[in-house]
Design a protein around this motif. Structure first.
Motif, PDB file in Angstrom:
ATOM      1  N   ARG A  84       1.199  -1.132  -0.028  1.00 12.38           N
ATOM      2  CA  ARG A  84      -0.218   0.181  -0.259  1.00 12.38           C
ATOM      3  C   ARG A  84       0.273   1.223   0.117  1.00 12.38           C
ATOM      4  NH1 ARG A  84      -1.448  -2.977   3.635  1.00 12.38           N
ATOM      5  NH2 ARG A  84      -0.787  -2.868   5.218  1.00 12.38           N
ATOM      6  N   LYS A  85       0.297   2.593  -0.586  1.00 10.06           N
ATOM      7  CA  LYS A  85       1.463   3.421  -0.869  1.00 10.06           C
ATOM      8  C   LYS A  85      -0.654   4.218   0.260  1.00 10.06           C
ATOM      9  CE  LYS A  85       3.898   2.873  -4.732  1.00 10.06           C
ATOM     10  NZ  LYS A  85       3.451   3.865  -6.469  1.00 10.06           N
ATOM     11  N   ILE A  86       0.161   5.712   0.393  1.00  2.00           N
ATOM     12  CA  ILE A  86      -0.818   6.495   1.681  1.00  2.00           C
ATOM     13  C   ILE A  86      -0.041   7.616   1.241  1.00  2.00           C
ATOM     14  CG2 ILE A  86      -0.984   6.695   4.110  1.00  2.00           C
ATOM     15  CD1 ILE A  86      -0.391   3.865   5.156  1.00  2.00           C
ATOM     16  N   LYS A  87      -1.345   8.599   1.132  1.00  2.00           N
ATOM     17  CA  LYS A  87      -0.965  10.198   1.056  1.00  2.00           C
ATOM     18  C   LYS A  87      -1.416  10.724   1.627  1.00  2.00           C
ATOM     19  CE  LYS A  87      -0.955  13.058  -2.156  1.00  2.00           C
ATOM     20  NZ  LYS A  87      -1.378  13.664  -3.756  1.00  2.00           N
ATOM     21  N   ILE A  88      -1.603  11.434   2.883  1.00  2.88           N
ATOM     22  CA  ILE A  88      -1.641  12.323   3.695  1.00  2.88           C
ATOM     23  C   ILE A  88      -2.429  13.911   3.383  1.00  2.88           C
ATOM     24  CG2 ILE A  88      -2.295  13.495   5.522  1.00  2.88           C
ATOM     25  CD1 ILE A  88      -0.736  11.112   6.801  1.00  2.88           C
ATOM     26  N   LEU A  89      -3.479  13.779   2.170  1.00  2.72           N
ATOM     27  CA  LEU A  89      -4.153  15.302   1.895  1.00  2.72           C
ATOM     28  C   LEU A  89      -3.619  16.180   3.086  1.00  2.72           C
ATOM     29  CD1 LEU A  89      -7.268  13.976   0.157  1.00  2.72           C
ATOM     30  CD2 LEU A  89      -4.832  14.328  -0.583  1.00  2.72           C
ATOM     31  N   LYS A  90      -3.445  17.618   2.646  1.00  2.00           N
ATOM     32  CA  LYS A  90      -3.224  18.769   3.062  1.00  2.00           C
ATOM     33  C   LYS A  90      -4.466  19.030   3.470  1.00  2.00           C
ATOM     34  CE  LYS A  90       0.760  19.931   0.918  1.00  2.00           C
ATOM     35  NZ  LYS A  90       1.994  20.151   1.897  1.00  2.00           N
ATOM     36  N   ALA A  91      -4.961  19.786   4.159  1.00  2.00           N
ATOM     37  CA  ALA A  91      -5.770  20.038   5.020  1.00  2.00           C
ATOM     38  C   ALA A  91      -6.805  21.002   4.404  1.00  2.00           C
ATOM     39  CB  ALA A  91      -6.138  20.529   6.278  1.00  2.00           C
ATOM     40  N   LYS A  92      -8.136  21.299   4.147  1.00  9.65           N
ATOM     41  CA  LYS A  92      -8.062  22.326   3.634  1.00  9.65           C
ATOM     42  C   LYS A  92      -8.729  23.551   3.908  1.00  9.65           C
ATOM     43  CE  LYS A  92     -10.818  19.287   0.168  1.00  9.65           C
ATOM     44  NZ  LYS A  92     -12.105  18.809  -0.752  1.00  9.65           N
ATOM     45  N   HIS A  93      -9.415  24.656   3.436  1.00  7.08           N
ATOM     46  CA  HIS A  93      -9.308  25.553   4.653  1.00  7.08           C
ATOM     47  C   HIS A  93     -10.857  25.055   4.866  1.00  7.08           C
ATOM     48  CE1 HIS A  93      -9.013  29.887   5.879  1.00  7.08           C
ATOM     49  NE2 HIS A  93     -10.413  30.280   4.900  1.00  7.08           N
ATOM     50  N   GLY A  94     -10.685  25.413   6.334  1.00  3.07           N
ATOM     51  CA  GLY A  94     -12.182  25.606   7.198  1.00  3.07           C
ATOM     52  C   GLY A  94     -11.919  24.175   7.627  1.00  3.07           C
TER      53      GLY A  94
END
Length: 129
Positions: free
Chosen positions: A74-84
């Protein structure tokens, strides 16, 4: 002292996500359950339930997930938080591969725990085609 969202180390929000998948790989159900708050809820696409509420209902799901993930890359990519976006919410895109490739979106809603860092309050799992 409450953990901060940008803390790097064993109690960081991102580390909880990586630990979640490592514990599945290690088949450590007790370690996995310890990541969850006592009244946590898991929303997953495999059962007809409207969410698995509480550790006693989450445990059987985790055991099945451990079996399904055997020999899985598996490859895990954590997304950057969106504004709000809530401070405790984190989304990971995960690519599972064992012959075929499947992608999933794991949205973790984490709450601070004064003694143990962050705990998973809700986990919403969706697979993409």
């Amino acid at each position: 002292m409450m953990p901060k969202g940008n803390v790097k180390g064993p109690d960081s929000r991102e580390n909880i996500v990586y630990r979640f998948f490592k514990l599945i790989e290690d088949k450590d159900v007790d370690g996995l359950l310890d990541l969850f708050d006592y009244d946590a809820t898991v929303y997953e696409p495999f059962s007809k339930a409207q969410g698995l509420h509480g550790r006693s209902l989450i445990e059987p799901f985790l055991k099945v997930a451990m079996m399904a993930n055997r020999n899985m890359h598996r490859k895990i990519k954590i997304l950057k938080a969106k504004h709000g976006q809530e401070e405790g919410q984190l989304t990971a895109l995960v690519t599972f591969e064992r012959g075929d490739r499947v992608k999933g979106r794991f949205t973790f809603d984490l709450k601070p725990d004064e003694k143990k860092g962050w705990k998973i309050k809700t986990l919403d799992i969706k697979f993409m085609t």
